[in-house]
Design an enzyme around this catalytic site. Structure first.
Site, PDB file in Angstrom:
ATOM      1  N   ASP A 355       0.840  -1.182   0.000  1.00 42.84           N
ATOM      2  CA  ASP A 355       0.000   0.000   0.000  1.00 42.84           C
ATOM      3  C   ASP A 355       0.887   1.247   0.000  1.00 42.84           C
ATOM      4  O   ASP A 355       1.886   1.292   0.717  1.00 42.84           O
ATOM      5  CB  ASP A 355      -0.878  -0.041   1.257  1.00 42.84           C
ATOM      6  CG  ASP A 355      -1.925   1.036   1.275  1.00 42.84           C
ATOM      7  OD1 ASP A 355      -2.823   0.977   0.422  1.00 42.84           O
ATOM      8  OD2 ASP A 355      -1.850   1.933   2.132  1.00 42.84           O
ATOM      9  N   GLU A 384       1.456   0.218  -4.910  1.00 42.21           N
ATOM     10  CA  GLU A 384       0.968   1.493  -5.416  1.00 42.21           C
ATOM     11  C   GLU A 384       2.154   2.438  -5.514  1.00 42.21           C
ATOM     12  O   GLU A 384       2.723   2.820  -4.487  1.00 42.21           O
ATOM     13  CB  GLU A 384      -0.056   2.091  -4.442  1.00 42.21           C
ATOM     14  CG  GLU A 384      -1.356   1.326  -4.349  1.00 42.21           C
ATOM     15  CD  GLU A 384      -2.352   2.016  -3.406  1.00 42.21           C
ATOM     16  OE1 GLU A 384      -3.488   2.259  -3.833  1.00 42.21           O
ATOM     17  OE2 GLU A 384      -1.994   2.322  -2.259  1.00 42.21           O
TER      18      GLU A 384
END
Ligand code: CA
Length: 676
Positions: A355, A384
């Site tokens: 993340d 990400e």
């Protein structure tokens, strides 16, 4: 990740020019004080049990005093013993031991910092915890292994472009009454064979097998903060992007959160069941921030160290959730590396999705990938490649999408293809290439070539990225939707409002055809194969099951769509031309047909040539028509098999034959042809 307060800002940060290289190795004047702290990288941090007893080792270089409190219960009652700890200044480690094996007991640490005793904490390395994760538990891990665990192994992955990712939340998959699953919302849901929808179609793990995905990506499954494990009857829902204990499973997914062994054993049983079905398990990991600031386990063990700060000592907040961690400091970097290694070793996890990975530095991510490769070369790491706010970490050190080529064996999500195919995530009504918006052809092509350098792709016309940032297609994860933002069904309903549902389903097929035929690794959001929605809620991180749970009756209702997804996946798996492994191969074997987008927008046509990547087919022709009108393409003369046309797909080319010439491609549809 949630909540996405500042993604627009993040996007601006991504596209901006990088600040000049700074000389400092830390990110702020405040954080420079931590560089000199002694560090400790042993694998015996916090708790070990062996024949000489139970041993505690807490890293806290600046504490004045430290102690261990021992409990009979994971939640209530006073400590039955308090152990003072002794300090080793060279490592920053506080130690205490008892000669007994304290299996079944619980513990916390407490430190005195600057003359003040801080709150109790289970530490940062609790591998088992009591209910709600407030006290660490001492368990015998050998007793948590399911039968056959010693020989358990995930699928072997030769190239990461062979992976097909299915992103799921435990509750989404099983909570709806139509799932037919007994252990609703639990790890054990995916251990149940033979479950069906009311219409008798497969659900759960059988559904995953039928669909054909290679890996499931489970939303955060470490112990998170926001669901009260003592009130599970409330059926509270959360995505879980609020980390509490990074190295223990979440209690609400177990059948008994008060039994520290249950969550460990049941998560392993889930992984074993998936492995037995030939499916790998990827964990969503959120080392970039903690749920709490001063009351986080990091701050309660080594105040100041693990989080980043601005020059004035305030927490910096690149996560948009109140703080960010400091992977550039050694003890934090080692923590991330060792924690992922632990999940790979103890739980046989096959991959990690980071993340807000750009909060971490590229050096940390390279070390993560290199260390995991030693354990299992099939482990897939991606993340990400952006932040959700500004960070003191210098942009050139961030694990950004644009920096992916500075990393090895790390992939990033392509927001290029995501936003270009279905429309921008910040505007619900915005359409994309697959729903008739012109001008996005070049950005879709960036997705098709997996952001590699290709002679026919003009990156200057790209919407999100302006240069070929990936050195290899194995650095790119392509998708049109995930748990964040509107799911594909909701996006189509909002942006195509007024059109019949049939058009939306055709657009869904086209959007996923673009993803699944593109170079790179395809990724899909659970349930979109049965046209699941979230009733228009874009940030459903704490929405009830009535919004988030997948209604499996949809599988019968949208049978045609499900079969199309299944066919797409089979096509990709049986044809290596869609899974090339080098940028050079793509440049050589993927050829776009000349189309003037200003005259005929929403039309892309390309060939995969030369038995690409060892494919049995000499040439595969792929045509996308994203407009609401039929469009015509000129196919060269030849003996073509029809693989996909007008919303139908046959992975072996069983939809008939054609000899080339002018061909009409239906609105919102793909035409795929093969020349053996
Ligand atoms: Ca929890």
């Amino acid at each position: 990740m949630t909540p996405r307060k500042s993604l627009i800002m993040a996007t601006m940060l991504l596209s901006g020019t990088f600040a000049p290289l700074l000389m400092a190795q830390t990110n702020s004047a405040y954080d420079s004080q931590f560089i000199e702290w002694p560090t400790y990288n042993g694998n015996d941090l916090e708790l070990t049990v062996d024949n000489s007893g139970t041993h505690f080792k807490l890293w806290s270089p600046k504490a004045k005093e430290a102690e261990v409190k021992l409990y009979d219960n994971g939640h209530t009652g006073e400590a039955f013993k308090v152990l003072p700890m002794t300090f080793d200044a060279s490592t920053g480690i506080w130690s205490a031991s008892v000669p007994e094996k304290l299996y079944g007991k619980f513990y916390t640490f407490r430190i005195n910092q600057d003359g003040k005793w801080l709150k109790e904490t289970p530490g940062v390395w609790a591998k088992a915890v009591g209910v709600n994760g407030n006290r660490a538990a001492i368990i015998d891990f050998a007793q948590t292994n399911p039968e056959g665990w010693a020989t358990d192994k995930g699928p072997e992955v030769k190239n990461f472009s062979d992976v097909i990712v299915y992103e799921m939340h435990h509750r989404d998959m099983s909570m709806h009454p139509s799932s037919g699953i007994a252990n609703k919302g639990k790890f054990l849901a995916l251990t149940e064979q033979g479950t069906t929808s009311p219409q008798g179609l497969t659900t759960g793990i059988d559904h995953l097998k039928e669909l054909g995905v290679t890996h499931v990506h489970i939303l955060p499954s470490y112990d998170y903060n926001s669901v009260d494990e003592m009130n599970l009857q409330n059926n509270t829902y959360n995505w879980g992007y609020d980390p509490l204990n990074y190295n223990a499973p979440e209690g609400s997914y177990s059948t008994n959160p008060s039994d520290p062994k249950a969550r460990v054993r049941e998560m392993k049983e889930m992984i074993k069941a998936l492995h037995d079905a030939g499916i790998g398990v990827i964990m969503d990991v959120v080392y970039n921030h903690t749920a709490e600031n001063d009351n986080s386990n990091f701050e309660l063990t080594a105040p100041g160290y693990y989080h980043r700060h601005w020059d004035d000592g305030r927490y910096s907040d690149a996560s948009g959730c109140g703080n960010e961690t400091a992977s550039d400091l050694k003890q934090m970097r080692d923590y991330i590396v060792n924690s992922t290694k632990y999940w790979a070793d103890e739980y046989h996890v096959d991959g990690f999705r980071f993340d807000l990975m750009a909060i971490h530095d590229t050096e940390t991510m390279n070390e993560v990938a290199a260390e995991l490769k030693k354990i299992n070369p099939s482990i897939f790491v991606y993340g990400e490649g952006w932040t959700a706010g500004d960070s003191p970490l210098q942009p050139e050190r961030r694990a950004l999408k644009e920096n992916v080529s500075k990393m090895t064996d790390i992939a990033v999500f392509s927001d290029d293809i995501r936003d270009a195919v279905k429309g921008h995530y910040t505007d619900a009504s915005d359409r994309g290439f697959a729903t008739g918006k012109p001008g996005l052809e070049e950005t879709v092509k960036i997705g098709i070539v997996a952001a590699t350098d290709h002679p026919q792709v003009n990156y200057k016309k790209g919407n999100n990225s302006k240069f070929p940032y990936a050195k290899s297609p194995e650095m790119i994860v392509n998708y049109v939707s995930c748990h964040d933002d509107l799911c594909l069904t909701d996006k189509l309903r909002k942006s195509m409002a007024g059109e019949p549902e049939k058009n939306m389903i055709e657009a869904a097929k086209l959007a996923q055809t673009i993803v699944f035929t593109s170079q790179g690794t395809p990724f899909m959001f659970a349930g979109e194969e049965v046209f699941r929605d979230k009733q228009g809620v874009h940030n459903s991180y704490n929405s009830p099951d009535s919004i988030n749970a997948i209604d499996w009756s949809n599988k019968a209702k949208y049978k045609d769509l499900f079969n199309y997804y299944k066919g797409l996946i089979e096509l990709r798996k049986s044809h290596p031309a869609f899974r090339m492994t080098t940028a050079a191969d793509i440049a050589k074997n993927l050829k776009f047909d000349k189309i003037d987008s200003s005259k005929t927008p929403n039309l892309i046509s390309y060939s995969l040539l030369n038995h690409a990547n060892g494919d049995e087919w000499e040439e595969i022709k792929v045509v996308f028509n994203g407009s609401d009108k039929p469009q015509t393409v000129d196919i060269k003369k030849g003996n073509w098999l029809i693989v996909a046309t007008d919303g139908l797909i046959s992975p072996n080319g069983g939809l008939g034959r054609l000899e080339g010439g002018k061909q009409t491609v239906a609105p919102y549809s793909a035409l795929i042809l093969a020349r053996p």
